[in-house]
Enzyme design. Sequence first.
Site, mmCIF file in Angstrom:
data_model
loop_
_atom_site.group_PDB
_atom_site.id
_atom_site.type_symbol
_atom_site.label_atom_id
_atom_site.label_comp_id
_atom_site.label_asym_id
_atom_site.label_seq_id
_atom_site.Cartn_x
_atom_site.Cartn_y
_atom_site.Cartn_z
ATOM 1 N N LYS A 6 1.870 -4.921 -5.381
ATOM 2 C CA LYS A 6 0.782 -3.887 -5.237
ATOM 3 C C LYS A 6 0.368 -4.150 -3.542
ATOM 4 O O LYS A 6 0.571 -3.332 -3.096
ATOM 5 C CB LYS A 6 -0.227 -4.134 -6.018
ATOM 6 C CG LYS A 6 -1.563 -2.903 -5.509
ATOM 7 C CD LYS A 6 -2.503 -2.779 -6.880
ATOM 8 C CE LYS A 6 -3.474 -3.643 -7.024
ATOM 9 N NZ LYS A 6 -4.585 -3.392 -6.084
ATOM 10 N N SER A 7 0.109 -5.301 -3.167
ATOM 11 C CA SER A 7 -0.542 -5.721 -1.939
ATOM 12 C C SER A 7 0.816 -5.297 -0.857
ATOM 13 O O SER A 7 0.334 -4.658 0.075
ATOM 14 C CB SER A 7 -0.823 -6.939 -1.767
ATOM 15 O OG SER A 7 -1.883 -7.510 -2.494
ATOM 16 N N ARG A 50 1.127 -2.205 2.197
ATOM 17 C CA ARG A 50 1.331 -2.480 3.558
ATOM 18 C C ARG A 50 2.520 -1.936 4.060
ATOM 19 O O ARG A 50 2.560 -1.291 5.133
ATOM 20 C CB ARG A 50 1.515 -3.910 3.637
ATOM 21 C CG ARG A 50 -0.129 -4.799 3.609
ATOM 22 C CD ARG A 50 0.090 -6.189 3.196
ATOM 23 N NE ARG A 50 -1.272 -6.618 3.108
ATOM 24 C CZ ARG A 50 -2.106 -6.785 2.405
ATOM 25 N NH1 ARG A 50 -2.100 -6.128 1.128
ATOM 26 N NH2 ARG A 50 -3.417 -7.598 2.613
ATOM 27 N N GLY A 106 -9.228 -0.550 -3.182
ATOM 28 C CA GLY A 106 -10.105 -1.252 -2.059
ATOM 29 C C GLY A 106 -9.038 -1.524 -1.027
ATOM 30 O O GLY A 106 -9.409 -1.466 0.218
ATOM 31 N N ARG A 125 -18.444 -0.850 -4.005
ATOM 32 C CA ARG A 125 -17.865 -2.106 -3.205
ATOM 33 C C ARG A 125 -18.236 -2.397 -1.857
ATOM 34 O O ARG A 125 -18.528 -1.516 -1.140
ATOM 35 C CB ARG A 125 -16.274 -1.836 -3.500
ATOM 36 C CG ARG A 125 -16.076 -2.013 -4.790
ATOM 37 C CD ARG A 125 -14.499 -2.294 -5.122
ATOM 38 N NE ARG A 125 -14.120 -3.431 -4.996
ATOM 39 C CZ ARG A 125 -12.606 -3.908 -4.936
ATOM 40 N NH1 ARG A 125 -12.003 -2.933 -5.159
ATOM 41 N NH2 ARG A 125 -12.274 -4.966 -4.361
ATOM 42 N N ASP A 172 -6.837 -12.671 -8.080
ATOM 43 C CA ASP A 172 -6.587 -11.512 -9.013
ATOM 44 C C ASP A 172 -6.066 -11.966 -10.516
ATOM 45 O O ASP A 172 -6.145 -11.410 -11.505
ATOM 46 C CB ASP A 172 -5.577 -10.693 -8.603
ATOM 47 C CG ASP A 172 -6.132 -9.789 -7.252
ATOM 48 O OD1 ASP A 172 -7.273 -9.721 -7.055
ATOM 49 O OD2 ASP A 172 -5.437 -9.312 -6.577
#
Length: 453
Positions: free
Chosen positions: A38-39, A43, A110, A138, A336
């Site tokens: 996901k991260s 990007r 987020g 958040r 996470d």
Amino acid sequence: MTEPSAKRKPGTLPGVPVSCIVHPAEGIAGSISVPGDKSISHRVGMIAGLASGISVVKNYLQSEDCISTLRAMEALGARTYALETGELQIEGNGGRMMQPAGMLDVGNSGTTIRLLSGLLAGQSLDVELTGDESLRNRPMKRIKEPLEKMGAKVTLTGEKETAPIRIQGGHLKAIDYLLPMASAQVKSCLLLAGLYAEGKMIITEPAQTRDHTERLFKTMGIPVDVRGLQLHMDGLGPKGPSLDARTFAIPGDFSSAAFWLVAAAARPGQTVTIRNVGLNPRRTALLDVLKRAGATVSISSSREDDLVEEAGDITVTGAELTGVTVEGDEIPNLIDELPIVAVLGALASGRTEIRDAAELRVKESDRIQCMAENLVKMGVKIEEKPDGMIIEPPGELIPQAGLRSYGDHRIAMSMAVLALFAKEPVVIHNIACVDTSYPEFWSHMEALGGHVG
Ligand code: S3P
């Protein structure tokens, strides 16, 4: 882009909060590949969206969060195409960002809102970003303050200095900034803004966090000098970087693999192999925790062309686990995974303690409180702390009430893994949120021997 058809459980409708029943399982065993990281997908979506030409992305995570990033980049002038092969093509805007027609809604993500705010800070645009109820609760002051120091105008129009965020970008100057918290999202927001700044950016982290942005910058030819906890980068000024399209192969998401690694670890003799998972050491601290708890872990590295980060197959064999303490600098490298570490604590013998993890309270939910409320319903003794929890497992897991996801994908999936070990079937409410990061979760659970009704 053409939306992927996520594999949902029979009877569920996209976007509708639904419940499921997870049945006790004899064991979780077998071999699967989990979807893309996901991260890294976020990007790559942003960087390819800024490049000149058409990039090909293999294993882009086609989950709601990462689709939010693509939609936002499309609103800023990029184009995306989902190919029949499962690959994604991203036609970048060549660095010329378009003024979007309206507010950009990035749903639950987020990472999208914080990284994109950094990217927008250096553009002569006026863009408002918002998201769902969880995202609008958040903390966003953490990005407003440094971006304003750099010269952008950032307005938080939410009630508690939260999103919607309005970014009026402009001429940025580089700053020397000590991050008040260990956050890869804030660090990456500043790295992306720093691309458009005049002067040398220096960012200091209180502890090392995931470094996917720095690695991707290097891949794209943008020098970032990493000196321990400090990052030095020369800003490129208002024109920003000139990036060429390329092929990116994204490894499987360690955070998705984590659910099955813990499920296997907690059953003596059971073995699970997850293929082609990202092995970035800033993400894999859970493997050390599993070893400390008594499981056997082995890794074989894989080599695929265009892989943006190292990857490999992870095999875990289960044992009678003992409780562990997880704290300090290890925390950002398994932030996470802490909900599933709490599950591990409920399945091990003796006490498990999670400390120094106050950031868990400002994730998609207050993960300390939500995990505690669920675990208590399974007969687990929990002592909640401001920055973590102490977990004392019961002899047997007997559900006393249905469990809740609180709209948080990682809570839903962690509870589903715990339910595999219960004495009786467990109801989990509001599971649609799983599509945020891992739409294939339920079909993978079935493939590994679980039964979901
Ligand atoms: C992420 C960083 C972490 C993590 C989140 C993804 C990223 O958040 O919890 O799921 O992709 O940079 P923080 O930066 O808030 O620690």
